[in-house]
Design an enzyme around this catalytic site. Structure first.
Site, mmCIF file in Angstrom:
data_model
loop_
_atom_site.group_PDB
_atom_site.id
_atom_site.type_symbol
_atom_site.label_atom_id
_atom_site.label_comp_id
_atom_site.label_asym_id
_atom_site.label_seq_id
_atom_site.Cartn_x
_atom_site.Cartn_y
_atom_site.Cartn_z
ATOM 1 N N GLU A 1 -1.129 -10.079 62.264
ATOM 2 C CA GLU A 1 0.081 -11.229 62.687
ATOM 3 C C GLU A 1 1.389 -10.330 62.306
ATOM 4 O OE1 GLU A 1 -2.617 -15.322 62.345
ATOM 5 O OE2 GLU A 1 -1.313 -14.811 61.207
ATOM 6 N N CYS B 1 9.040 -9.870 62.403
ATOM 7 C CA CYS B 1 8.363 -10.048 61.133
ATOM 8 C C CYS B 1 7.129 -9.747 61.499
ATOM 9 C CB CYS B 1 7.955 -11.062 60.788
ATOM 10 S SG CYS B 1 7.261 -11.369 58.732
ATOM 11 N N CYS C 1 -3.815 -8.257 51.659
ATOM 12 C CA CYS C 1 -3.275 -7.710 50.427
ATOM 13 C C CYS C 1 -3.841 -7.720 49.686
ATOM 14 C CB CYS C 1 -2.450 -8.424 50.425
ATOM 15 S SG CYS C 1 -0.442 -8.053 49.785
ATOM 16 N N CYS D 1 -0.938 -12.880 45.215
ATOM 17 C CA CYS D 1 0.119 -14.166 44.762
ATOM 18 C C CYS D 1 -0.646 -15.842 45.059
ATOM 19 C CB CYS D 1 1.125 -13.573 45.355
ATOM 20 S SG CYS D 1 1.852 -11.791 44.799
ATOM 21 N N CYS E 1 0.597 -17.323 47.798
ATOM 22 C CA CYS E 1 0.130 -17.127 49.498
ATOM 23 C C CYS E 1 -0.891 -16.802 49.807
ATOM 24 C CB CYS E 1 0.532 -15.109 49.064
ATOM 25 S SG CYS E 1 1.305 -14.473 50.508
ATOM 26 N N CYS F 1 6.539 -18.157 56.978
ATOM 27 C CA CYS F 1 6.371 -16.640 55.703
ATOM 28 C C CYS F 1 4.872 -17.775 54.709
ATOM 29 C CB CYS F 1 7.478 -16.934 54.305
ATOM 30 S SG CYS F 1 9.210 -16.495 55.202
#
Ligand code: SAH
Ligand code: SF4
Length: 394
Positions: free
Chosen positions: A115, A128, A135, A139, A142, A369
């Site tokens: 994205e 962004c 990933c 975290c 996230c 975010c």
């Protein structure tokens, strides 16, 4: 753990050239393009100039067909078209938020998806971009970190995100118009989408060099911000080899809490991270580092945290970006109350640091975010959930 510890890169990087397919010129460094042109018959003496010309067509004018490169001879254009292509990742869908934020779902080779988010503001337009599919880090606050599927993006797929956004914004210059004739709609790039950019260092570096090059996308290095969760051994390299602005996902003021929120902290704890950050502004000649701090209710948002934060970073030229937690389905945290965020910001501000609170953008399209996660992955999850509910196997 010492600063020279090897960086784990347990993800796949696909080759730029598909077997027997044409070679994509997007994402090649100047040296790589020069070598590949020579290997396919461009006379060595001309190669440097040809790279400059081709770069300008691709990155400054948005041209995708060799035939439109009118300062090259017809015969040479035909030769190029036989071996090379100028290809971008495919935009699968585009959503536009009520606040004007645009989110693109982009398909890359192999069918994976990432994205990309464009955030218009009064004085700038920020893109962004993603550096990985998913990933490898996990975290706990996230959404991307919950996605299992991971692969590194190539340099072409990274700079390609900038190009496809420029396509959609209609901001390539008209024929005959200079590349700086109009104000840039896409004026800033942040590596804050999916993935840990410093776990895909070479591709990110090559893509950002093209983005900064005056014959490339031509954005100043001060308009590019790379956000890392804290891959300490790569921070000095970022200063030397990229030289862009740095943001760090700090998020906690004790190792105990940071270990839980940003597990990479177990490998490179706060003291080691701060040491690397102290050296960054001078080494990269950038004014200050952005400390990102996600506000999680009752977890990291006390007055004591705010005071510890300013004590820890004392001496580092810094701005502290407070990010109200953006929720996602099943998230184990809540956003801190507004008064708490303001009180935290006030303590930081009174200690002498700018402490902007990041306004969540594009929440209605899950573009804020930490909300990014491939739609395919979401679909897979929900199919799995449906199967669990109905007792079927997936
Ligand atoms: N992997 C890099 C860059 C991508 S994340 C990094 O971690 O820095 C961009 C920023 O969004 C990071 O500061 C990240 O910690 C933050 N973030 C992640 N999930 C979030 C959420 N749910 N709400 C608010 N911010 C989040
Ligand atoms: Fe990865 Fe950054 Fe999300 Fe952590 S915050 S899981 S490093 S994308």
């Amino acid at each position: 753990m010492t600063a020279s510890a090897p960086v784990t890169q347990d993800v796949l990087t696909i080759p730029r050239k598909l077997p027997d397919g044409p070679i994509n010129l997007v994402g090649l460094t100047r040296d790589q393009m020069r070598a590949i042109l020579i290997a396919h018959g461009t006379p060595e003496k001309q190669a440097r100039m040809r790279v400059g010309q081709i770069w300008q067509w691709i990155y400054q004018k948005g041209i995708r067909e060799f035939d439109a490169m009118t300062n090259l001879s017809k015969a040479y254009r035909a030769e190029l078209a036989e071996t090379f292509v100028i290809a971008l990742p495919e935009v699968v869908s585009r959503q536009v938020s009520a606040d004007g934020t645009r989110k693109y779902l982009v398909r890359i080779a192999g069918g994976h998806e990432v994205e990309v988010v464009y955030i218009p503001e009064e004085d700038r337009g920020t893109l962004c971009i993603s550096s990985q599919v998913g990933c490898t880090l996990t975290c706990s606050f996230c959404h991307t970190g919950t996605q299992k599927l991971v692969r590194n993006l190539t340099a072409g797929e990274i700079v390609g995100q900038v190009m496809l956004a420029r396509d959609d914004l209609g901001e390539w210059p008209e024929p005959g118009e200079g590349s700086d004739a109009r104000p840039r709609l896409l004026s800033n790039v942040v590596l804050m989408g999916m993935g840990e950019p410093l776990y895909n260092f070479d591709a990110v570096r090559d893509a950002m060099k093209i983005t900064m090059d005056p014959e490339g996308i031509s954005l100043s290095r001060r308009r590019i911000t790379l956000s890392t969760s804290g891959v300490v051994p790569e921070i000095a390299r970022t200063a030397e080899e990229i030289g862009c602005m740095l943001a760090v996902s700090f998020h906690a003021t004790t190792d105990e809490v940071r270990d839980k929120l940003v597990p990479i902290n177990k490998k490179w704890p706060i003291a080691e991270l701060l040491e690397a950050l102290r050296a960054y502004p001078k080494a990269s000649n950038s004014e200050r580092i952005t400390f990102e701090y996600v506000m999680l209710k009752g977890v990291n948002d006390s007055d004591q945290d705010a005071r510890r934060l300013v004590d820890l970073i004392r001496g580092i030229p810094a701005k502290i970006n407070l990010i109200p937690f953006n929720e996602w389905p099943g998230a184990p945290y809540e956003r801190s109350d507004w008064e708490r965020i303001e009180r935290f910001a006030d303590i930081v501000y009174k200690a002498g640091y700018a402490s902007p609170i990041r306004t969540p953008r594009g929440e209605d399209i899950m573009a804020a975010c930490g909300q990014l996660k491939s739609a395919t992955e979401r679909a897979r999850k929900s199919r799995a959930q449906i199967a669990a509910e109905t007792g079927q196997s997936v």
